[in-house]
Scaffold this motif. Structure first.
Motif, PDB file in Angstrom:
ATOM      1  N   LEU A  17       0.831  -1.294   0.352  1.00  0.00           N
ATOM      2  CA  LEU A  17       0.244  -0.137  -0.032  1.00  0.00           C
ATOM      3  C   LEU A  17       1.083   1.161  -0.158  1.00  0.00           C
ATOM      4  O   LEU A  17       0.713   2.117  -1.176  1.00  0.00           O
ATOM      5  N   LYS A  18       1.810   1.321   0.314  1.00  0.00           N
ATOM      6  CA  LYS A  18       2.953   2.441   0.678  1.00  0.00           C
ATOM      7  C   LYS A  18       3.737   2.637  -0.239  1.00  0.00           C
ATOM      8  O   LYS A  18       3.742   3.578  -1.518  1.00  0.00           O
ATOM      9  N   GLY A  19       4.100   1.693  -1.085  1.00  0.00           N
ATOM     10  CA  GLY A  19       4.647   1.103  -2.359  1.00  0.00           C
ATOM     11  C   GLY A  19       3.750   2.140  -3.795  1.00  0.00           C
ATOM     12  O   GLY A  19       3.683   2.436  -4.591  1.00  0.00           O
ATOM     13  N   LYS A  20       2.211   2.217  -3.357  1.00  0.00           N
ATOM     14  CA  LYS A  20       1.566   1.921  -5.118  1.00  0.00           C
ATOM     15  C   LYS A  20       1.242   3.747  -4.045  1.00  0.00           C
ATOM     16  O   LYS A  20       0.221   3.909  -4.902  1.00  0.00           O
ATOM     17  N   GLY A  21       1.643   4.122  -3.255  1.00  0.00           N
ATOM     18  CA  GLY A  21       1.103   5.606  -2.743  1.00  0.00           C
ATOM     19  C   GLY A  21       0.177   5.902  -2.153  1.00  0.00           C
ATOM     20  O   GLY A  21      -0.548   6.761  -1.727  1.00  0.00           O
ATOM     21  N   LEU A  22      -0.917   4.439  -1.749  1.00  0.00           N
ATOM     22  CA  LEU A  22      -2.381   4.632  -1.313  1.00  0.00           C
ATOM     23  C   LEU A  22      -1.953   4.877   0.639  1.00  0.00           C
ATOM     24  O   LEU A  22      -3.439   4.771   0.879  1.00  0.00           O
ATOM     25  N   TRP A  23      -1.592   4.207   0.956  1.00  0.00           N
ATOM     26  CA  TRP A  23      -0.777   4.647   2.001  1.00  0.00           C
ATOM     27  C   TRP A  23      -2.166   6.140   3.056  1.00  0.00           C
ATOM     28  O   TRP A  23      -2.537   5.124   4.407  1.00  0.00           O
ATOM     29  N   ALA A  24      -1.522   6.624   2.853  1.00  0.00           N
ATOM     30  CA  ALA A  24      -2.786   7.991   3.189  1.00  0.00           C
ATOM     31  C   ALA A  24      -3.408   8.466   3.303  1.00  0.00           C
ATOM     32  O   ALA A  24      -4.453   8.848   3.733  1.00  0.00           O
ATOM     33  N   ASP A  25      -3.971   7.578   2.051  1.00  0.00           N
ATOM     34  CA  ASP A  25      -5.492   7.805   2.051  1.00  0.00           C
ATOM     35  C   ASP A  25      -6.423   6.096   2.444  1.00  0.00           C
ATOM     36  O   ASP A  25      -8.118   6.787   2.358  1.00  0.00           O
ATOM     37  N   LEU A  26      -6.046   5.987   3.143  1.00  0.00           N
ATOM     38  CA  LEU A  26      -6.398   4.661   4.033  1.00  0.00           C
ATOM     39  C   LEU A  26      -7.361   5.033   4.775  1.00  0.00           C
ATOM     40  O   LEU A  26      -7.175   6.098   5.421  1.00  0.00           O
ATOM     41  N   PRO A  27      -8.696   4.487   4.407  1.00  0.00           N
ATOM     42  CA  PRO A  27      -9.780   4.926   6.631  1.00  0.00           C
ATOM     43  C   PRO A  27      -8.563   4.613   7.679  1.00  0.00           C
ATOM     44  O   PRO A  27      -8.215   3.454   7.316  1.00  0.00           O
ATOM     45  N   ALA A  28      -8.778   5.211   8.671  1.00  0.00           N
ATOM     46  CA  ALA A  28      -7.880   5.348   9.715  1.00  0.00           C
ATOM     47  C   ALA A  28      -8.291   3.599  10.251  1.00  0.00           C
ATOM     48  O   ALA A  28      -7.156   3.152  10.720  1.00  0.00           O
ATOM     49  N   SER A  29      -9.561   3.071  10.237  1.00  0.00           N
ATOM     50  CA  SER A  29      -9.469   2.249  11.358  1.00  0.00           C
ATOM     51  C   SER A  29      -8.673   1.215   9.851  1.00  0.00           C
ATOM     52  O   SER A  29      -8.466  -0.147  10.844  1.00  0.00           O
ATOM     53  N   VAL A  30      -8.700   0.976   8.835  1.00  0.00           N
ATOM     54  CA  VAL A  30      -7.706  -0.079   8.090  1.00  0.00           C
ATOM     55  C   VAL A  30      -6.578   0.182   8.596  1.00  0.00           C
ATOM     56  O   VAL A  30      -5.485  -0.850   8.574  1.00  0.00           O
ATOM     57  N   LYS A  31      -6.084   1.238   8.217  1.00  0.00           N
ATOM     58  CA  LYS A  31      -4.427   1.871   9.234  1.00  0.00           C
ATOM     59  C   LYS A  31      -4.308   0.523  10.205  1.00  0.00           C
ATOM     60  O   LYS A  31      -3.203  -0.043  10.493  1.00  0.00           O
ATOM     61  N   ALA A  32      -5.039   0.977  11.458  1.00  0.00           N
ATOM     62  CA  ALA A  32      -4.512   0.571  12.838  1.00  0.00           C
ATOM     63  C   ALA A  32      -4.821  -0.655  12.535  1.00  0.00           C
ATOM     64  O   ALA A  32      -4.310  -1.518  13.390  1.00  0.00           O
ATOM     65  N   ALA A  33      -5.827  -2.000  11.699  1.00  0.00           N
ATOM     66  CA  ALA A  33      -5.990  -3.184  11.499  1.00  0.00           C
ATOM     67  C   ALA A  33      -4.899  -3.448  11.084  1.00  0.00           C
ATOM     68  O   ALA A  33      -3.530  -5.177  11.606  1.00  0.00           O
TER      69      ALA A  33
END
Length: 415
Positions: free
Chosen positions: A218-234
């Motif tokens: 996700l970070k490599g695709k540049g998507l991490w910052a746009d993810l919902p907070a709950s997904v990043k936490a999980a």
């Protein structure tokens, strides 16, 4: 039979070769169902676009034996199955009915005993049809994550790596739900290479990777910052790393088998050019066009795989429709008739009513004559509109199976 009728016939041959009931019958002849111990029963879970015909075939052979059966499939393929509960849910976008189906699967397996035998009938589409987000993640948050990944043009393996990391049932989660009952899986593959970890996101096998690998993707695709907070936490929580309960998994059908059936039906001279037509749809179109230019004389060139589309516009379409549009726009003058068909064996390409597209040397002219701008439509990812204007949508309806995509290029004789 003209080239267009021949192409349609070959597409139907591919779908017939992947008939779920026939595939399961062949598998049961060589790998019969394991019998429950005294006091036990069968617990049948059928998940995917082919769940109905697979469950019908299995249940018809039980002959009075005790069983419970739950079938989860997409709306188009849903119909009553004698002796089973059928639940329909959304595909390709997961919905609340899918979440309810996931809870129903867990409930049916919750009190399984060592004497029971769990039979998992798995086919393509299971990832979307059975969403079971981990604690703290909503269905909307998980769907948004999938939308971001698909828009970035990830392949099915990458998509399922993330799906597994966010699911209670995928990546072997079904095995944990069924424990201590033994599980046997009969699996119809919709992925190229038949990696069991990828088919329906690996309900009965170990996950394709770790949560750390999902984060890296996700970070490599540049998507991490746009993810919902709950997904990043999980994704930053530690996953249960206790060994999965064992399972017997049997592959009963695949894309390659459908390509071979097309080749046999087409007769002498038909060639399977590639059974791994993957990656960006523009690159796939270039490969097909190159094969057409290299072909001397009439021919039948067959391909299979699953491409990806990078979404840059707001139009409607799918990977097969866009591939067909790109082929017709990029094909040079060959000096002979030709037809190219690209279709999903499930009968549905993306969120549309079409299985794909079937184009020829005058498709572009037909789009323009109908008032369309092919280049602008392609730039807007509006392949459905473009092919509709030309009358070149491939409409088959739901087929009841799914073994990824097939393509056929038919080349006539040079005048």
């Amino acid at each position: 039979m003209d080239l267009r009728e021949t192409a349609k016939s070959l597409f139907q041959t591919a779908c017939t070769a992947a008939d779920p009931g026939m595939a399961l019958s062949r598998a049961l002849n060589t790998h019969p169902l394991p019998r429950p111990d005294v006091g036990g029963a069968y617990r049948i879970v059928a998940i995917g676009k082919a769940a109905v015909p697979m469950s019908e075939r299995l249940i018809s052979g039980l002959k009075g034996q005790d069983f419970k059966a739950l079938v989860v499939t997409n709306y188009e393929n849903a119909r009553p199955v004698n002796g089973a509960v059928v639940m329909a849910s959304g595909h390709p976008v997961p919905d609340e009915n899918g979440a309810k189906a996931a809870f129903a699967v867990e409930a049916m397996l919750a009190d399984a005993t060592p004497a029971d035998r769990v039979i998992a009938l798995i086919s393509g589409g299971g990832s979307a049809l059975l969403p079971a987000p981990v604690e703290g993640v909503t269905l909307a948050d998980k769907a948004e994550t999938s939308r971001l990944l698909l828009g970035a043009g990830v392949d099915i393996s990458q998509l399922n790596l993330v799906r597994q990391a966010l699911s209670r049932l995928k990546g072997g989660g079904l095995l944990r739900s069924a424990h201590p009952a033994p599980v046997t899986g009969y699996i119809l593959s919709d992925v190229i290479g038949d990696d069991l970890r990828v088919i329906a996101s690996g309900l009965t096998v170990a996950p394709a990777g770790s949560r750390a690998e999902a984060r890296a993707l996700l970070k490599g695709k540049g998507l991490w910052a746009d993810l919902p907070a709950s997904v990043k936490a999980a994704l930053q929580k530690k996953r249960d790393e206790t060994p999965l309960p064992p399972a017997q998994n049997l592959l009963i059908g695949s894309n390659r088998k459908s390509l071979e059936a097309m080749q046999a039906a087409a007769g002498p001279g038909a060639v399977i050019v590639s059974d791994r037509l993957e990656g960006d749809v523009a690159d796939a179109a270039a490969k097909i066009i190159a094969a057409a230019k290299a072909q001397q004389g009439p021919g039948c060139l067959i391909f299979g795989g699953e491409t990806t589309v990078r979404l840059q516009g707001t139009g409607l379409g799918g990977r097969n429709q866009e591939l067909a549009l790109r082929v017709t726009m990029g094909m040079p003058e060959l000096g002979r008739d030709w037809v190219f068909l690209s279709g999903g064996t499930d009968g549905r390409d993306g969120p549309t009513d079409a299985a794909g597209g079937m184009v020829d040397g005058v498709t572009v002219a037909r789009i323009i004559a109908a008032g369309g701008d092919p280049a602008a439509l392609l730039a807007n990812n509006d392949s459905h509109r473009a092919l509709s204007l030309a009358g070149d949508l491939l409409i088959s309806g739901a087929t009841g199976t799914n073994v990824a995509d097939v393509q056929v290029l038919l080349l006539g004789a040079t005048p």
